[in-house]
Design an enzyme around this catalytic site. Structure first.
Site, PDB file in Angstrom:
ATOM      1  N   ASP A  84       0.825  -1.198   0.000  1.00  0.00           N
ATOM      2  CA  ASP A  84       0.000   0.000   0.000  1.00  0.00           C
ATOM      3  C   ASP A  84       0.866   1.256   0.000  1.00  0.00           C
ATOM      4  O   ASP A  84       0.503   2.268  -0.585  1.00  0.00           O
ATOM      5  CB  ASP A  84      -0.957   0.009   1.193  1.00  0.00           C
ATOM      6  CG  ASP A  84      -1.957   1.134   1.103  1.00  0.00           C
ATOM      7  OD1 ASP A  84      -2.475   1.377  -0.009  1.00  0.00           O
ATOM      8  OD2 ASP A  84      -2.204   1.783   2.122  1.00  0.00           O
ATOM      9  N   ASP A  99      -8.176  -0.548  -0.761  1.00  0.00           N
ATOM     10  CA  ASP A  99      -7.752  -0.463   0.645  1.00  0.00           C
ATOM     11  C   ASP A  99      -8.919  -0.801   1.566  1.00  0.00           C
ATOM     12  O   ASP A  99      -8.763  -1.537   2.541  1.00  0.00           O
ATOM     13  CB  ASP A  99      -7.230   0.931   0.978  1.00  0.00           C
ATOM     14  CG  ASP A  99      -5.834   1.197   0.460  1.00  0.00           C
ATOM     15  OD1 ASP A  99      -5.177   0.254  -0.035  1.00  0.00           O
ATOM     16  OD2 ASP A  99      -5.400   2.364   0.543  1.00  0.00           O
TER      17      ASP A  99
END
Length: 125
Positions: free
Chosen positions: A63, A88
Site C-alpha cells: 500500500d 484499501d
C-alpha cells in the site's frame, strides 16, 4: 513523528525507483497487494493469528509502495487513486472478515462483536 513519516517516504521512494526499472505499474502493485490481503484474510480465518498478524504488516508495504511508485514514475492518476483507496477498504474488510470468521468459529462472542464494530468503523472512513 513527522521525521518518521519523512524517513518512511524516502525509503518507499527509493524502493519505487528500483521498481520503475522493472516495468511494474502502480496499478499492478495495488492489485497484488489486494490479492495478498485476501490470502492473509484466509490465514487469519483459519486461526493462524500470529502468522496472519505478521503478514498484515508485510503486505501493508504494498500500500505504501503503489503510491510511491505512482509519484516517482509520474504515473499518478485520479483512477489509480480511486482504485487504491477502494481496494484499501476491501482489503481492510477482508482482513476483518477473517478475524470475524475465526472468532465465530471459536465461539468467541466478544471478539466477534469487536470485529464487527471495527469493520463498521473502518468502512465509515
Amino acid at each position: 513523528m513527522n521525521q518518521i513519516k519523512q524517513t518512511a517516504k524516502k525509503i518507499a521512494e527509493a524502493v519505487a525507483r528500483v521498481l520503475v526499472r522493472t516495468g511494474v505499474s502502480p496499478t499492478q502493485l495495488t492489485l497484488i497487494g489486494f490479492a495478498l490481503n485476501l490470502v492473509v484474510a484466509a490465514i487469519l480465518g483459519a486461526g493462524l493469528l500470529a502468522v496472519g498478524g505478521f503478514l498484515v504488516l508485510v503486505v501493508g508495504l504494498f500500500d505504501t509502495l503503489d503510491g510511491a511508485l505512482a509519484r516517482v514514475a509520474k504515473r499518478a492518476t485520479t483512477f489509480g487513486a480511486f482504485l487504491d483507496s477502494t481496494l484499501d477498504r476491501y482489503s481492510e474488510a477482508a482482513i476483518l472478515l477473517g478475524l470475524l470468521y475465526d472468532a465465530g468459529r471459536r465461539g468467541d462472542l466478544t471478539a466477534s462483536t469487536l470485529s464487527f464494530v471495527v469493520i463498521v468503523g473502518s468502512l465509515m472512513v
